[in-house]
Design an enzyme around this catalytic site. Structure first.
Site, mmCIF file in Angstrom:
data_model
loop_
_atom_site.group_PDB
_atom_site.id
_atom_site.type_symbol
_atom_site.label_atom_id
_atom_site.label_comp_id
_atom_site.label_asym_id
_atom_site.label_seq_id
_atom_site.Cartn_x
_atom_site.Cartn_y
_atom_site.Cartn_z
ATOM 1 C CD GLU A 1 -8.774 0.747 7.719
ATOM 2 O OE1 GLU A 1 -9.828 1.153 7.217
ATOM 3 O OE2 GLU A 1 -7.952 0.060 7.105
ATOM 4 C CG ASP B 202 -10.849 3.927 2.862
ATOM 5 O OD1 ASP B 202 -9.706 4.292 2.526
ATOM 6 O OD2 ASP B 202 -11.046 2.965 3.629
ATOM 7 C CD GLU C 189 -7.340 3.602 6.223
ATOM 8 O OE1 GLU C 189 -8.318 3.737 5.461
ATOM 9 O OE2 GLU C 189 -6.612 2.586 6.233
ATOM 10 C CG HIS D 191 -4.234 -2.351 6.746
ATOM 11 N ND1 HIS D 191 -3.513 -1.832 5.705
ATOM 12 C CD2 HIS D 191 -5.387 -1.628 6.801
ATOM 13 C CE1 HIS D 191 -4.230 -0.856 5.138
ATOM 14 N NE2 HIS D 191 -5.371 -0.694 5.791
ATOM 15 C CG HIS E 225 -5.497 -4.838 3.366
ATOM 16 N ND1 HIS E 225 -6.536 -4.972 2.488
ATOM 17 C CD2 HIS E 225 -5.770 -3.723 4.093
ATOM 18 C CE1 HIS E 225 -7.394 -3.971 2.670
ATOM 19 N NE2 HIS E 225 -6.957 -3.201 3.631
ATOM 20 C CG ASP F 295 -5.831 2.614 3.257
ATOM 21 O OD1 ASP F 295 -6.880 3.203 2.971
ATOM 22 O OD2 ASP F 295 -5.802 1.442 3.731
HETATM 23 MN MN MN Z 1 -8.739 2.739 3.665
HETATM 24 MN MN MN Z 2 -6.935 0.658 5.298
#
Ligand code: MN
Ligand code: MN
Length: 296
Positions: A189, A85, A281, A156, A164, A96
């Site tokens: 995600e 990630d 994600e 998010h 976030h 992200d």
């Molecule tokens: Mn992530």
């Molecule tokens: Mn994330």
């Protein structure tokens, strides 16, 4: 959205994708995860960006928030379920993105279910769309494989220097009238597991974030706090980055800075039943009524 801003979101997405793919290419039996993390970080900085957060390399029942510690000796074993990630920051505009691999082996249903759940979600996601429409689709796909979505993790919103920010997107049906934002970035995600589908805090902390300026009694503590505030601008950082810069005593200082509320700690998240966990994600950018996946 301003064109310059849009270009930065897109560029952050492109670098995030490259970092993710590079990480996947390194994920072989016998490789040290510290080398993978540092390789990813070098790849991001060589592209003219910074890591949006430390590469999370979480194995098996660990769902998220593990980044290698200073001098981490952990190596990958055949069959490990490794989540990579990563994200890039271009002047605070972020990406992200994550993918999962089973080290040295082919994908299983655990991975297929999660990847397909993300594809389903992306096909639905657009500005102002119902959040629960996405959540329900994710849950339906994962359960169709006889697996569990993780209830207390999800997508998010993302804002400049804020990884976030609002728009929590559950991975299970959660009836509500909430809708996605009209403009800006959102990460989706899905997480699937062979366990019951709930993550709990582990004791270990390898990732931290500046919280607020608080008076530290130690000179080193004050130096570290000032450094992280200026260097990361509210984005998460790895403990090992600070130990590398300030030396071995930094470890204790980081703990006491967390103790006085100056730093926030991200505990490693582990599946409650020790189920294997998979995650995929992408980051999406909403503008003028349309969605662009920046990390594909
Ligand atoms: Mn992530
Ligand atoms: Mn994330």
């Amino acid at each position: 959205m301003d064109e310059t801003e849009k270009e930065k979101w897109i560029f952050a997405g492109k670098i995030g994708k490259q970092a993710r793919e590079y990480g996947l290419s390194l994920a072989k039996t016998g490789v040290k995860i510290l080398d993978i993390a540092e390789g990813i970080e070098k790849k991001i900085t060589a592209s003219g960006a910074k890591p949006a957060f430390p590469p999370n390399l979480s194995i098996n029942q660990i769902a998220a928030h593990y980044t290698p510690k200073f001098n981490d000796e952990t190596v990958l074993h055949e069959g490990d379920v490794l989540k990579i990630d990563v994200g890039a920051s271009v002047d605070g505009f972020l990406s992200d993105t994550a993918a999962t691999v089973i080290v040295g082996r082919d994908d299983t249903d655990l991975l297929k279910a999660t990847r397909e759940a993300l594809e389903d979600a992306i096909n639905i996601a657009r500005p102002k769309e119902s959040i629960n429409k996405i959540s329900s689709a994710i849950e339906k796909r994962i359960r169709s494989y006889g697996l569990s979505p993780i209830v207390n993790l999800g997508g998010h919103g993302i804002k400049r220097y804020d990884i976030h920010e609002g728009d929590f997107i559950p991975n299970v049906d959660t009836p509500s009238i909430r809708r996605l934002r009209e403009e800006g970035a959102v990460a989706i995600e899905p997480f699937a597991t062979t366990g019951g589908g709930y993550v709990v805090d582990g004791a270990e902390v390898q990732i931290m974030m500046f919280s607020k300026q608080r008076p530290s009694r130690s000179k080193l503590g004050r130096e570290i706090l000032e450094f992280v505030q200026n260097e990361y601008n509210g984005l998460p950082f790895a403990k090992r980055w600070i130990i590398k810069k300030f030396g071995p005593f930094a470890d204790m200082e980081l703990r006491s800075l967390a103790g006085i509320g100056a730093l926030y700690e991200f505990n490693v998240l582990k599946e409650q039943d020790d189920g294997l966990v998979s995650q995929f994600e992408h980051t999406l950018l909403f503008d003028k009524g349309a969605a662009t996946v920046t990390t594909i």
